[in-house]
Design a protein around this motif. Structure first.
Motif, PDB file in Angstrom:
ATOM      1  N   LEU A   7       0.808  -1.217   0.000  1.00 47.20           N
ATOM      2  CA  LEU A   7       0.000   0.000   0.000  1.00 47.20           C
ATOM      3  C   LEU A   7       0.842   1.269   0.000  1.00 47.20           C
ATOM      4  O   LEU A   7       0.309   2.371  -0.183  1.00 47.20           O
ATOM      5  N   GLY A   8       2.141   1.114   0.242  1.00 42.82           N
ATOM      6  CA  GLY A   8       3.001   2.287   0.326  1.00 42.82           C
ATOM      7  C   GLY A   8       2.659   3.164   1.515  1.00 42.82           C
ATOM      8  O   GLY A   8       2.727   4.395   1.447  1.00 42.82           O
ATOM      9  N   LEU A   9       2.298   2.526   2.637  1.00 45.10           N
ATOM     10  CA  LEU A   9       1.881   3.262   3.826  1.00 45.10           C
ATOM     11  C   LEU A   9       2.621   2.791   5.068  1.00 45.10           C
ATOM     12  O   LEU A   9       2.948   1.604   5.197  1.00 45.10           O
ATOM     13  N   TRP A  10       2.871   3.727   5.978  1.00 44.31           N
ATOM     14  CA  TRP A  10       3.353   3.396   7.321  1.00 44.31           C
ATOM     15  C   TRP A  10       2.129   3.142   8.195  1.00 44.31           C
ATOM     16  O   TRP A  10       1.139   3.874   8.127  1.00 44.31           O
ATOM     17  N   LEU A  11       2.193   2.091   9.004  1.00 49.34           N
ATOM     18  CA  LEU A  11       1.088   1.711   9.873  1.00 49.34           C
ATOM     19  C   LEU A  11       1.544   1.839  11.323  1.00 49.34           C
ATOM     20  O   LEU A  11       2.570   1.271  11.705  1.00 49.34           O
ATOM     21  N   MET A  12       0.795   2.573  12.125  1.00 43.81           N
ATOM     22  CA  MET A  12       1.156   2.784  13.526  1.00 43.81           C
ATOM     23  C   MET A  12       0.060   2.259  14.450  1.00 43.81           C
ATOM     24  O   MET A  12      -1.117   2.561  14.264  1.00 43.81           O
ATOM     25  N   THR A  13       0.463   1.463  15.445  1.00 46.49           N
ATOM     26  CA  THR A  13      -0.460   1.031  16.489  1.00 46.49           C
ATOM     27  C   THR A  13       0.108   1.457  17.830  1.00 46.49           C
ATOM     28  O   THR A  13       1.322   1.498  18.020  1.00 46.49           O
TER      29      THR A  13
END
Length: 648
Positions: free
Chosen positions: A529-535
């Motif tokens: 997706l070309g995205l950074w994912l933060m939790t």
């Protein structure tokens, strides 16, 4: 006088006794009473709803007769953050609860939309949408009805905004009748509100939530206040829930949609070319990773950590890739090695749906390898926080120098793993009270985006400072200088053109996400997706495990969405211990680090440290599957979770 005495003894005494018995049975607290009305608060919205239905069912089964017929009560439930004042609760949320109650009619239970979103997955109560209402002094609000007797929805005291004239006329008659019942002492107001968040409570991740409530509707991260949070030593994560539990508690999927007042969130979605929206109800526990038997399912765990390693409890579990395996860092272990020393495990599993078995490093000893860098304190609440593999070399960052009584002195130290068992200290990364990178998540830049300075490739660090009292920050270090830290730069905000600026001084670091309650966070890269994912686990604006995404490491990050709430997602009493349950849920123990503890059954479980395992992130059609570990406090274990997000 005799008539009044007969009324008090024969009607009001029974009425008050009924309310108080139900309140106690469901763990509520009586805040105040006025005339025939009560104001009650609960730690969990689910318990508030169950108390309300219990009251109505008991009253239906054993009516309290009055001169005007059987006593009939109306009940309103709202969740929020009222203000304490002169021994009571006041503010907009209290007013809202009163307006919800006033909209109900006899034998009716109405919920505000905020409360409904926290309890909508209850299986023992059916809820009916009643439309939007104009609540005096509160503005428009959608209300829901709890169908406690399976007879369907009842007419409300006033019509919803979409109702026609004929409905208004009918409602007026009902309203008049309700007023007569009130005057006759045959109506009852039941208001549940949430107490003002406190630093921490034994329920873990939630502030002392009260009332059928939990957290308010989340807004853009950058616009949230920064209330005080629990000390690290509280060992409870923010996040569990609106009625959450310890944290260590949400709204429907629409929360994920950036509202008009959240330009940052909207910009992030537009820049990425797509949005991610949490699929409500998709969060599930896949399996328990620590311990001998799964506390919920009463079946052996795949990892069998007691039999194989004499390890019965641990938390955290941040992961990183090294030479084709996923490595996990666990903190404050309860096991044979004594003390609270930390450890590290690995797995070859590529599909978590097929099951995950952890193999702990042992260095040839009978037990697990402990993380003990020479000269570095690794006592209680001093734990490994992140790891990374660079050029075939494994690095682990530990948080040390913890102080529970004095001003915070915690610092993060970078170590190098020298097989078979040495963690060699290299440098201090950050230190409190001013440090912003005591807890962190690290990742090698997957492809330098516009905005990073020259000198890359870089290791990117997202960090937090004072535990559960922090915003999120960003720094970069050239890969070639990671061991020394030379060339470290800190994100210092955006310039007039919207481009990132960088500073060599840590005090210049500006938040990439403002929250004020952050502690543990995890940032991973989704190549597809070309995205950074933060939790991360949070206490504000909604308790629970939150998720955001961004096209660039510095943002703008999307509006947070709640992936997991221990009440909303049915975890409390299922795999997270609930000490207030009517019957023992069988989940108590092991527990760790709780002072003066004598009874594990009295300790509320929690949900915190949501570390995503990047290798397991999957894009399947129009959905993204996110797999992450989660610590539960009581029992003191780590479980593997899964949540789904819709790609739009």
């Amino acid at each position: 006088g005799e008539r009044d005495r007969a009324y008090l003894e024969g009607i009001q005494k029974r009425h008050f006794s009924l309310i108080r018995e139900c309140c106690r049975a469901h763990g509520g607290q009586e805040v105040s009473t006025m005339g025939d009305s009560f104001c009650l608060t609960f730690d969990h919205p689910v318990e508030a709803v169950r108390c309300a239905t219990d009251i109505q069912k008991r009253l239906a089964a054993a009516p309290i007769e009055t001169p005007r017929g059987p006593l009939r009560l109306r009940i309103g439930i709202h969740s929020g953050f009222p203000e304490p004042f002169e021994g009571g609760w006041h503010g907009t949320d209290v007013d809202t609860a009163a307006r919800v109650e006033a909209t109900a009619t006899q034998r009716q239970i109405l919920l505000s939309s905020r409360t409904y979103e926290l309890v909508r997955q209850m299986t023992d109560v059916k809820f009916h949408p009643r439309g939007e209402f104009a609540l005096k002094g509160v503005d428009r609000m959608a209300l829901w009805e709890a169908d406690w007797d399976a007879k369907g929805p009842r007419p409300t005291a006033v019509p919803p905004l979409s109702a026609g004239l004929h409905k208004k006329q009918a409602a007026f008659a009902l309203a008049a009748a309700a007023l007569i019942l009130v005057a006759a002492g045959a109506a009852y107001r039941f208001r549940t509100v949430q107490k003002q968040p406190t630093v921490a409570n034994e329920t873990g991740n939630a502030p002392a939530t009260s009332g059928a409530t939990t957290a308010p509707v989340p807004g853009p991260i950058k616009e949230q206040p920064q209330p005080a949070a629990a000390k690290k030593s509280d060992r409870v994560a923010p996040g569990a829930a609106a009625a959450n539990a310890p944290s260590k508690e949400p709204h429907p999927a629409k929360v994920a949609e950036p509202p008009a007042h959240a330009p940052a969130a909207a910009t992030a979605a537009a820049a990425a070319g797509r949005g991610l929206h949490y699929v409500l109800g998709s969060t599930v526990k896949l399996e328990q990773l620590i311990g001998e038997d799964d506390n919920e399912r009463h079946k052996p765990t795949r990892s069998q950590t007691i039999t194989r390693y004499h390890l019965k409890g641990a938390d955290l579990g941040s992961s990183f890739e090294h030479e084709g395996r996923a490595y996990f860092l666990f903190g404050d272990v309860m096991g044979r090695m004594g003390g609270v020393l930390d450890t590290i495990a690995m797995t070859d599993a590529h599909d978590p749906e097929l099951g995950v078995r952890l193999d702990f490093l042992t260095a040839g000893r009978a037990g697990y390898l402990t993380i003990e860098p020479p000269g570095i304190s690794m006592g209680r609440f001093e734990v490994p926080v992140a790891g990374i593999s660079l050029g075939g070399q494994m690095h682990v960052v530990v948080s040390t120098n913890h102080s529970e009584r004095n001003a915070p002195t915690d610092r993060s130290v970078l170590t190098k793993f020298v097989p078979p068992a040495t963690f060699q200290p290299l440098r201090t990364i950050s230190q409190l009270p001013a440090g912003r990178f005591v807890r962190m998540s690290m990742h090698v830049d997957p492809g330098t985006p516009a905005g990073l300075p020259s000198g890359g490739p870089f290791v990117i660090l997202w960090g937090t400072g004072d535990y559960r009292k922090s915003d999120a920050y960003l720094s970069i270090v050239p890969v070639a200088e990671f061991a020394s830290g030379k060339g470290t730069r800190y994100f210092a905000g955006l310039d007039a053109a919207g481009a990132p600026t960088w500073s060599e001084k840590e005090p210049d670091a500006k938040p990439i996400a403002k929250n004020g309650t952050l502690g543990d966070l995890s940032v991973t890269w989704c190549k597809d997706l070309g995205l950074w994912l933060m939790t991360y686990d949070q206490r504000e604006p909604a308790l629970g495990i939150a998720f955001s995404y961004s096209r660039t490491p510095w943002g703008p990050w999307s509006q947070p969405q709640i992936l997991f709430n221990i009440i909303r997602d049915g975890a409390l009493g299922k795999f997270i211990h609930n000490p207030r349950a009517k019957t023992d849920d069988g989940l108590a123990g092991p527990v760790f680090g709780l002072k003066n503890q004598v009874d594990p059954a009295s300790i509320h479980g929690a949900a915190y440290a949501p570390y995503v395992v990047e290798r397991w992130t999957k894009v399947q059609g129009s959905e993204l599957d996110l797999y992450y570990v989660l610590s539960t406090l009581n029992p003191y274990v780590v479980v593997l979770m899964k949540s789904r997000l819709q790609i739009e």
